[in-house]
Write a protein that holds these residues in place. Structure first.
Motif, PDB file in Angstrom:
ATOM      1  N   PRO A 176       0.805  -1.229   0.000  1.00  9.45           N
ATOM      2  CA  PRO A 176       0.000   0.000   0.000  1.00  9.45           C
ATOM      3  C   PRO A 176       0.839   1.281   0.000  1.00  9.45           C
ATOM      4  N   VAL A 177       2.030   1.250   0.602  1.00 10.79           N
ATOM      5  CA  VAL A 177       2.884   2.455   0.534  1.00 10.79           C
ATOM      6  C   VAL A 177       3.330   2.677  -0.915  1.00 10.79           C
ATOM      7  N   GLY A 178       3.638   1.586  -1.610  1.00 11.84           N
ATOM      8  CA  GLY A 178       3.961   1.700  -3.040  1.00 11.84           C
ATOM      9  C   GLY A 178       2.780   2.280  -3.807  1.00 11.84           C
ATOM     10  N   ALA A 179       1.587   1.830  -3.430  1.00  9.22           N
ATOM     11  CA  ALA A 179       0.370   2.346  -4.083  1.00  9.22           C
ATOM     12  C   ALA A 179       0.211   3.838  -3.814  1.00  9.22           C
ATOM     13  N   ALA A 180       0.541   4.253  -2.600  1.00 11.34           N
ATOM     14  CA  ALA A 180       0.467   5.689  -2.274  1.00 11.34           C
ATOM     15  C   ALA A 180       1.439   6.460  -3.165  1.00 11.34           C
ATOM     16  N   LEU A 229       3.751  -3.543 -10.225  1.00 17.61           N
ATOM     17  CA  LEU A 229       4.493  -4.171  -9.114  1.00 17.61           C
ATOM     18  C   LEU A 229       3.628  -4.218  -7.855  1.00 17.61           C
ATOM     19  N   VAL A 230       2.924  -3.118  -7.612  1.00 18.21           N
ATOM     20  CA  VAL A 230       2.069  -3.027  -6.416  1.00 18.21           C
ATOM     21  C   VAL A 230       0.942  -4.067  -6.497  1.00 18.21           C
ATOM     22  N   TRP A 231       0.282  -4.140  -7.624  1.00 19.93           N
ATOM     23  CA  TRP A 231      -0.845  -5.079  -7.760  1.00 19.93           C
ATOM     24  C   TRP A 231      -0.359  -6.523  -7.664  1.00 19.93           C
ATOM     25  N   HIS A 232       0.819  -6.787  -8.203  1.00 18.68           N
ATOM     26  CA  HIS A 232       1.340  -8.154  -8.125  1.00 18.68           C
ATOM     27  C   HIS A 232       1.606  -8.537  -6.666  1.00 18.68           C
ATOM     28  N   ALA A 233       2.235  -7.619  -5.918  1.00 23.12           N
ATOM     29  CA  ALA A 233       2.508  -7.914  -4.499  1.00 23.12           C
ATOM     30  C   ALA A 233       1.190  -8.130  -3.750  1.00 23.12           C
ATOM     31  N   ALA A 234       0.201  -7.290  -4.032  1.00 22.70           N
ATOM     32  CA  ALA A 234      -1.094  -7.408  -3.336  1.00 22.70           C
ATOM     33  C   ALA A 234      -1.784  -8.723  -3.712  1.00 22.70           C
ATOM     34  N   TRP A 235      -1.650  -9.106  -4.968  1.00 24.48           N
ATOM     35  CA  TRP A 235      -2.249 -10.374  -5.419  1.00 24.48           C
ATOM     36  C   TRP A 235      -1.609 -11.542  -4.671  1.00 24.48           C
ATOM     37  N   LYS A 278       0.562 -16.213  -0.553  1.00 23.64           N
ATOM     38  CA  LYS A 278       1.882 -16.682  -1.002  1.00 23.64           C
ATOM     39  C   LYS A 278       2.970 -15.784  -0.394  1.00 23.64           C
ATOM     40  N   PRO A 279       4.211 -16.312  -0.270  1.00 24.61           N
ATOM     41  CA  PRO A 279       5.286 -15.467   0.268  1.00 24.61           C
ATOM     42  C   PRO A 279       5.499 -14.256  -0.632  1.00 24.61           C
ATOM     43  N   CYS A 280       5.719 -13.103  -0.036  1.00 30.58           N
ATOM     44  CA  CYS A 280       5.879 -11.923  -0.895  1.00 30.58           C
ATOM     45  C   CYS A 280       6.736 -10.847  -0.257  1.00 30.58           C
ATOM     46  N   GLY A 281       7.677 -11.253   0.624  1.00 26.10           N
ATOM     47  CA  GLY A 281       8.570 -10.264   1.240  1.00 26.10           C
ATOM     48  C   GLY A 281       9.318  -9.451   0.197  1.00 26.10           C
ATOM     49  N   LYS A 282       9.869 -10.154  -0.784  1.00 24.43           N
ATOM     50  CA  LYS A 282      10.646  -9.489  -1.830  1.00 24.43           C
ATOM     51  C   LYS A 282       9.740  -8.589  -2.670  1.00 24.43           C
ATOM     52  N   GLU A 283       8.586  -9.123  -3.075  1.00 23.45           N
ATOM     53  CA  GLU A 283       7.682  -8.363  -3.963  1.00 23.45           C
ATOM     54  C   GLU A 283       7.088  -7.140  -3.239  1.00 23.45           C
ATOM     55  N   SER A 284       6.782  -7.288  -1.943  1.00 25.09           N
ATOM     56  CA  SER A 284       6.273  -6.136  -1.185  1.00 25.09           C
ATOM     57  C   SER A 284       7.343  -5.058  -1.112  1.00 25.09           C
ATOM     58  N   ALA A 285       8.586  -5.498  -0.877  1.00 22.29           N
ATOM     59  CA  ALA A 285       9.693  -4.536  -0.792  1.00 22.29           C
ATOM     60  C   ALA A 285       9.902  -3.843  -2.143  1.00 22.29           C
ATOM     61  N   MET A 286       9.773  -4.622  -3.245  1.00 18.02           N
ATOM     62  CA  MET A 286       9.921  -4.025  -4.587  1.00 18.02           C
ATOM     63  C   MET A 286       8.823  -2.995  -4.838  1.00 18.02           C
ATOM     64  N   ALA A 287       7.591  -3.360  -4.473  1.00 19.12           N
ATOM     65  CA  ALA A 287       6.449  -2.464  -4.706  1.00 19.12           C
ATOM     66  C   ALA A 287       6.621  -1.165  -3.933  1.00 19.12           C
ATOM     67  N   THR A 300       9.439   0.154  -2.700  1.00 17.25           N
ATOM     68  CA  THR A 300      10.612   0.918  -3.137  1.00 17.25           C
ATOM     69  C   THR A 300      10.364   1.589  -4.489  1.00 17.25           C
ATOM     70  N   TYR A 301       9.889   0.800  -5.433  1.00 19.22           N
ATOM     71  CA  TYR A 301       9.709   1.366  -6.771  1.00 19.22           C
ATOM     72  C   TYR A 301       8.611   2.440  -6.757  1.00 19.22           C
ATOM     73  N   GLY A 302       7.505   2.142  -6.076  1.00 22.70           N
ATOM     74  CA  GLY A 302       6.396   3.110  -6.023  1.00 22.70           C
ATOM     75  C   GLY A 302       6.824   4.421  -5.390  1.00 22.70           C
ATOM     76  N   SER A 303       7.573   4.356  -4.300  1.00 20.74           N
ATOM     77  CA  SER A 303       7.961   5.595  -3.618  1.00 20.74           C
ATOM     78  C   SER A 303       9.088   6.314  -4.372  1.00 20.74           C
ATOM     79  N   ASP A 304       9.995   5.552  -4.980  1.00 20.21           N
ATOM     80  CA  ASP A 304      11.040   6.200  -5.784  1.00 20.21           C
ATOM     81  C   ASP A 304      10.429   6.909  -7.001  1.00 20.21           C
ATOM     82  N   VAL A 305       9.451   6.263  -7.603  1.00 15.82           N
ATOM     83  CA  VAL A 305       8.765   6.875  -8.756  1.00 15.82           C
ATOM     84  C   VAL A 305       8.063   8.167  -8.308  1.00 15.82           C
ATOM     85  N   ALA A 306       7.452   8.131  -7.128  1.00  9.29           N
ATOM     86  CA  ALA A 306       6.776   9.334  -6.617  1.00  9.29           C
ATOM     87  C   ALA A 306       7.782  10.475  -6.449  1.00  9.29           C
ATOM     88  N   MET A 307       8.954  10.158  -5.906  1.00  7.99           N
ATOM     89  CA  MET A 307       9.961  11.201  -5.670  1.00  7.99           C
ATOM     90  C   MET A 307      10.476  11.758  -6.988  1.00  7.99           C
TER      91      MET A 307
END
Ligand code: COS
Length: 382
Positions: free
Chosen positions: A245-249, A298-304, A310-319, A321-328
């Motif tokens: 959700p932070v990536g979504a924000a 990336l965000v939707w995939h992690a949420a899915w 399913k395990p998603c530590g890596k995918e949540s972290a990607m979502a 990081t990428y979402g917030s970096d894109v925002a910046m």
């Protein structure tokens, strides 16, 4: 099977969140940012439409949103005002340890009242000397008879000053290091719990951030989540759920910035034509639109993955990081498109840029996310 289509309910949820952001949040965003004030009127309405308790399971009176639902709503709300979004979604962060590890009795006792009345909750992990190194926290919880006595202090806690419920991580067995951590539910009125310094932040100023101090705070053993010693795992599993959700924000903030910059570029005339017709601006806009789409995927995939259990530590972290970096990146570039106007407080761009910065820092800095991702991608080294 892969599908990007939303259900009718999800489309309706998205439309409702977008309308709420447009009508209730956006018009007041500058005022609450400037005043560094709690947006009580907006939050009352947010409670009425169900956003404050949206993650509490339906069984306990809440909205019971899935993880996909949550990222859809998060994008829309953050596009309205990231500070107000944080106030709402930090409730979800604080409820998650109870949802994941609480007993039925704990859920009834602590979550149901939050679904019935406008309430806020806070997730108390970070300390002055334990930010990224969460396992090194120094707050203690000593078992005395049938109670735990909590001593220590937490800093940079979102919603601290407005919460009625705190999920507190403390060490109940300091000899065991991070394996001694436990999680406790602490109601606001518990003697010894006080609020310290309220932080004066650069961005997301509608969100309350403060210190929480625990001096001989006594909680009954019924308020322990799970069992002793699993506090670190509770914190990590919670953050796995809340980082997408932070990536979504980030997607929401970036989208709001791009939308504003496009409108500006279509009407700003320089050298006899709208600046949107200059190839550099057009290419910049194309690049930003691509990055927003990539971040959302990336965000939707992690949420899915989360919804599938399913395990998603890596995918949540990607979502995240990428979402917030894109925002910046996008808020910075969009501000540049507006030139001098972008830098002025009369326009919304500088707030979007200030708000974006915090997304790269909270719920685990993007450096920590890269550590989580790289550890999994590289795997064990012999
Ligand atoms: N789910 C389940 N278990 C997890 C986990 C996860 N996502 N992440 C770690 N663990 C487990 C590990 O498997 C390990 O267990 P074992 O020792 O039994 O194998 C244990 O927890 C310790 O993990 P690790 O060795 O990875 O700990 P480190 O201290 O090296 O790193 C990080 C932990 C840095 C990832 C963690 O401290 C962190 O996320 N820090 C950021 C904190 C944060 O987000 N703060 C924001 C405040 S909330 S707004």
């Amino acid at each position: 099977m892969i599908s990007f289509s939303l259900t009718e309910e999800q489309e309706a949820l998205k439309a409702m969140a977008r309308e709420f952001a447009e009508k209730e949040m956006k018009p007041k965003a500058a005022k609450y940012d400037e005043g560094h004030e709690f947006p009580e009127d907006v939050m009352k309405k947010a409670f009425e439409v169900g956003f404050l308790a949206c993650k509490i399971p339906e069984k306990y009176g809440g909205g019971g949103l899935s993880d996909i639902d949550t990222v859809i709503v998060s994008e829309e709300l953050a596009a309205g005002c990231a500070g107000m979004y944080t106030t709402m979604m930090v409730n979800a962060l604080a409820y998650t340890p109870i949802i994941l590890f609480g007993t039925d009795e704990q859920k009834k006792k602590f979550l149901t009242p939050h679904a019935k009345k406008m309430s806020f909750a806070a997730f108390c992990l970070t300390e002055r000397e334990a930010g990224s190194d969460a396992g090194a926290l120094k707050t203690t919880a000593k078992k005395v008879g049938s109670e735990y006595v909590i001593n220590g202090s937490k800093c940079f806690i979102s919603n601290a000053g407005i919460a009625s419920l705190y999920v507190v991580f403390a060490n109940s067995n300091p000899n065991k290091g991070m394996r001694g951590l436990s999680a406790f539910i602490v109601p606001r009125e518990t003697p010894g719990l006080t609020i310290g310094k309220v932080e004066d932040k650069m961005g997301q100023r509608a969100s309350n951030t403060a210190e929480v101090i625990f001096e001989d705070v006594k909680v009954p053993e019924e308020n322990l989540l799970g069992k002793e010693g699993i506090g670190f795992i509770i914190a990590m599993k919670t953050l796995d759920k809340t980082r997408a959700p932070v990536g979504a924000a980030g997607v929401g903030v970036a989208r709001a910035a791009l939308q504003y910059a496009i409108e500006y570029a279509k009407t700003r005339i320089q050298f006899g034509k709208p600046i949107a017709l200059f190839q550099h601006i057009g290419f910049q806009i194309a690049q930003m639109a691509m990055e927003i789409n990539a971040a959302r995927h990336l965000v939707w995939h992690a949420a899915w993955l989360l919804d599938q259990g399913k395990p998603c530590g890596k995918e949540s972290a990607m979502a995240k990081t990428y979402g917030s970096d894109v925002a910046m990146r996008i808020t910075t570039e969009c501000l540049q498109i507006l030139g001098g106007y972008g830098y002025m407080k009369d326009y919304p761009m500088e707030k979007l840029m200030r708000d974006a910065k915090l997304l790269q820092i909270y719920e685990g800095t993007n450096e920590i996310q890269r550590m989580v991702i790289s550890r999994e991608v590289i795997g064990p080294i012999k």
